[in-house]
Design an enzyme around this catalytic site. Structure first.
Site, PDB file in Angstrom:
ATOM      1  N   LYS A  32      89.352  29.784  -1.572  1.00  0.00           N
ATOM      2  CA  LYS A  32      88.914  30.425  -3.133  1.00  0.00           C
ATOM      3  C   LYS A  32      88.190  31.719  -2.880  1.00  0.00           C
ATOM      4  O   LYS A  32      88.919  32.591  -2.995  1.00  0.00           O
ATOM      5  CB  LYS A  32      88.284  29.290  -3.627  1.00  0.00           C
ATOM      6  CG  LYS A  32      88.981  28.066  -4.050  1.00  0.00           C
ATOM      7  CD  LYS A  32      88.208  27.092  -4.993  1.00  0.00           C
ATOM      8  CE  LYS A  32      89.030  25.852  -4.953  1.00  0.00           C
ATOM      9  NZ  LYS A  32      89.736  25.750  -6.270  1.00  0.00           N
ATOM     10  N   TYR A  59      86.928  16.090  -4.230  1.00  0.00           N
ATOM     11  CA  TYR A  59      88.175  16.307  -4.062  1.00  0.00           C
ATOM     12  C   TYR A  59      88.456  17.407  -2.952  1.00  0.00           C
ATOM     13  O   TYR A  59      87.578  18.215  -2.593  1.00  0.00           O
ATOM     14  CB  TYR A  59      88.528  17.158  -5.311  1.00  0.00           C
ATOM     15  CG  TYR A  59      90.085  17.745  -5.324  1.00  0.00           C
ATOM     16  CD1 TYR A  59      90.918  17.020  -5.632  1.00  0.00           C
ATOM     17  CD2 TYR A  59      90.527  19.247  -5.249  1.00  0.00           C
ATOM     18  CE1 TYR A  59      92.449  17.366  -5.687  1.00  0.00           C
ATOM     19  CE2 TYR A  59      91.642  19.511  -5.579  1.00  0.00           C
ATOM     20  CZ  TYR A  59      92.770  18.551  -5.384  1.00  0.00           C
ATOM     21  OH  TYR A  59      94.130  18.936  -5.343  1.00  0.00           O
ATOM     22  N   ASP A  94      83.900  20.470   3.763  1.00  0.00           N
ATOM     23  CA  ASP A  94      84.966  21.262   2.649  1.00  0.00           C
ATOM     24  C   ASP A  94      84.112  22.075   1.851  1.00  0.00           C
ATOM     25  O   ASP A  94      83.475  21.757   0.879  1.00  0.00           O
ATOM     26  CB  ASP A  94      85.636  20.182   1.760  1.00  0.00           C
ATOM     27  CG  ASP A  94      86.536  20.833   1.012  1.00  0.00           C
ATOM     28  OD1 ASP A  94      86.626  21.983   0.909  1.00  0.00           O
ATOM     29  OD2 ASP A  94      87.550  20.185   0.547  1.00  0.00           O
TER      30      ASP A  94
HETATM   31  N1  PMP Z   1      88.822  21.352  -1.285  1.00  0.00           N
HETATM   32  C1  PMP Z   1      87.881  21.576  -2.549  1.00  0.00           C
HETATM   33  C2  PMP Z   1      86.468  21.338  -2.575  1.00  0.00           C
HETATM   34  C3  PMP Z   1      88.622  22.001  -3.807  1.00  0.00           C
HETATM   35  O1  PMP Z   1      87.865  22.448  -4.755  1.00  0.00           O
HETATM   36  C4  PMP Z   1      89.930  22.527  -3.884  1.00  0.00           C
HETATM   37  C5  PMP Z   1      90.687  22.978  -4.975  1.00  0.00           C
HETATM   38  N2  PMP Z   1      89.890  22.803  -6.179  1.00  0.00           N
HETATM   39  C6  PMP Z   1      90.521  22.285  -2.496  1.00  0.00           C
HETATM   40  C7  PMP Z   1      89.862  21.732  -1.635  1.00  0.00           C
HETATM   41  C8  PMP Z   1      92.136  22.451  -2.604  1.00  0.00           C
HETATM   42  O2  PMP Z   1      92.265  23.906  -2.537  1.00  0.00           O
HETATM   43  P1  PMP Z   1      93.719  24.538  -2.844  1.00  0.00           P
HETATM   44  O3  PMP Z   1      93.736  24.299  -4.614  1.00  0.00           O
HETATM   45  O4  PMP Z   1      93.491  25.846  -2.760  1.00  0.00           O
HETATM   46  O5  PMP Z   1      94.845  23.953  -2.432  1.00  0.00           O
END
Ligand code: PMP
Length: 441
Positions: A281, A165, A253
């Site tokens: 995060k 994701y 990521d």
């Molecule tokens: N990349 C990863 C690996 C994530 O887990 C998430 C959110 N769960 C995101 C991108 C997107 O981050 P945000 O919810 O802060 O937009």
């Protein structure tokens, strides 16, 4: 958030909510009222308990390892706000730094010294990041990094991995094997290629079939949204080598793994260097943030120096920067990582003992303080295998724990998180309640 359509749009979303052990009258009233104003009553879909059934709870506050709901119930929390709460909820040093910053103007719209300070801390912590840009979410970080990679390489294709994701920008939601959405033009789908995670041959074949067309390989070094899935031994090194051979960039990521698995992120843990890294995060202790960075030569292609556009009214605002600075100052102390590892180890040792006596197979998967308890017949190493996870069993388990005062992600597949604020007593209590919940699942 749980991110594959199988889990999102489960045809018969399990409704495993058992008898209410804790009174939740105010939560129920608010849930009813809010759904008249906000679609589904939530600002992010997985908060709505789609996957586990039942009603979401309204929380009033968080402090350390605990959450408190509007009806006065207390929970030991492992949702960790989906990742940011690495120091626990409302860590005092972060709260006071943000309070001081807000009193001086929440957003200036021009350069601020705190941007410099946080940028230095990020670059020192993650050596592959020579320059960094701050944005407001993980989604923005990935969206911008993908655009930068495409602009830098002058190529349109990106490769990503089934079940990983990367937020909700169009390029990374473009596949229908994975998280899907209507409203995304078909041309986006054509420019995003998907291969299975943990399968080097599949990546090799894909790169070969699109020689000199791939701008970047976008990967979560540890997958966090199809069960916590570590990379197989040498897999990330293999991805790096293939990227080099095919002259493609690698974007890690690390929105979940960054500052969580180690101060230098998963790339420090596995000793593999990406070209670009996305963060979010845990970076700012609960303040909304995203960041992306990497080699100077690539980052300097951003406007105003180069030709790749990215901007933001709230990007680098002093309050978020203050939260980030305090969080990284705290996390620079390695004791936090020793503690996170010790607590998660304690939890998993306890749950492993219980799992031996449980009638169905349980897979306990973790890397550092990211963990998942999977109701699956065998260890899950990719998206295809994650389809064997029993969402109904998880839903019963989730609700039994929630009723007993343990808050997990409302998803059979998303990473749960231990924080540096969890005590050994919290973990002991959690193990006891997990044992009871499994008996009733
Ligand atoms: N990349 C990863 C690996 C994530 O887990 C998430 C959110 N769960 C995101 C991108 C997107 O981050 P945000 O919810 O802060 O937009």
């Amino acid at each position: 958030m749980p991110h594959n359509s199988k889990h999102l749009c489960h045809p018969e979303a399990p409704s495993a909510e058992g008898p209410l052990l804790r009174p939740l009258p105010k939560s129920r009233l608010l849930a009813h009222e809010i759904s008249q104003y906000i679609p589904g009553g939530v600002d992010s879909p997985f908060r709505a308990f789609n996957e586990v059934g039942g009603h979401t709870i309204f929380f009033q506050s968080g402090s350390g390892a605990y959450l408190y709901d509007v009806d006065g119930n207390k929970y030991i929390d492992y949702l960790g706000a989906w990742g940011p709460a690495i120091l626990g909820h409302a860590p005092p040093s972060v709260v006071s730094a943000c309070q001081a910053a807000i009193a001086q103007g929440a957003v200036i719209g021009a350069s601020h010294e705190s941007e410099l300070e946080l940028a230095k801390l990020v670059c020192q912590a993650v050596p592959s990041i020579e320059k960094v840009r701050f944005v407001n979410s993980g989604t923005e970080a990935v969206m911008s990094a993908v655009r930068l990679a495409r602009g830098y390489k002058k190529r349109d294709l990106i490769i990503m991995f089934e079940g990983c994701y990367h937020g909700h920008s169009d390029s990374v939601l473009a596949s229908d094997k994975h998280t899907s959405s209507s409203g995304i033009p078909g041309s986006f789908k054509q420019n995003t290629l998907l291969v299975p995670f943990n399968d080097l041959q599949a990546l090799k074949d894909c790169l070969k079939a699109h020689t000199k067309q791939v701008a970047a390989i976008l990967i979560e070094p540890v997958a966090g949204s199809m069960g916590v899935i570590p990379p197989k031994p040498d897999y990330l090194e293999g991805v790096r080598q293939l990227a080099n051979q095919h002259d493609a960039l690698i974007i890690f990521d690390e929105v979940i793994t960054g500052f969580r698995l180690a101060y230098g992120g998963a790339q420090a843990l596995y000793n593999v260097t990406p070209d670009l890294t996305c963060l979010g995060k845990a970076l700012a202790g609960g303040m909304p943030i995203g960041a992306y960075g990497g080699k100077k030569e690539i980052m300097d292609r951003l406007l105003p120096l180069g030709d790749v556009y990215q901007a933001g009214t709230f990007s680098g605002n002093p309050v978020t920067m203050a939260g980030g600075i305090e969080t990284l100052r705290a996390l620079a102390n390695p004791d936090n990582y020793t503690r996170l590892e010790a607590r998660t180890h304690q939890l998993f040792e306890g749950v492993a003992q219980i799992a031996k006596t449980f009638s169905s197979p349980l897979q306990l998967q973790r890397v550092g303080s990211m963990f998942s308890i999977l109701f699956a017949p065998k260890p899950v190493t990719n998206f295809q295998e994650s389809l064997a996870i029993d969402a109904h069993k998880f839903a019963k388990f989730f609700h039994a724990l929630l009723a007993a005062g343990i808050n997990l992600p409302p998803s059979a597949v998303d990473a749960a998180c231990v924080s540096a604020a969890h005590s050994t007593a919290d973990i002991d209590e959690t193990i006891k309640l997990i044992s009871q919940a499994l008996k009733s699942s």
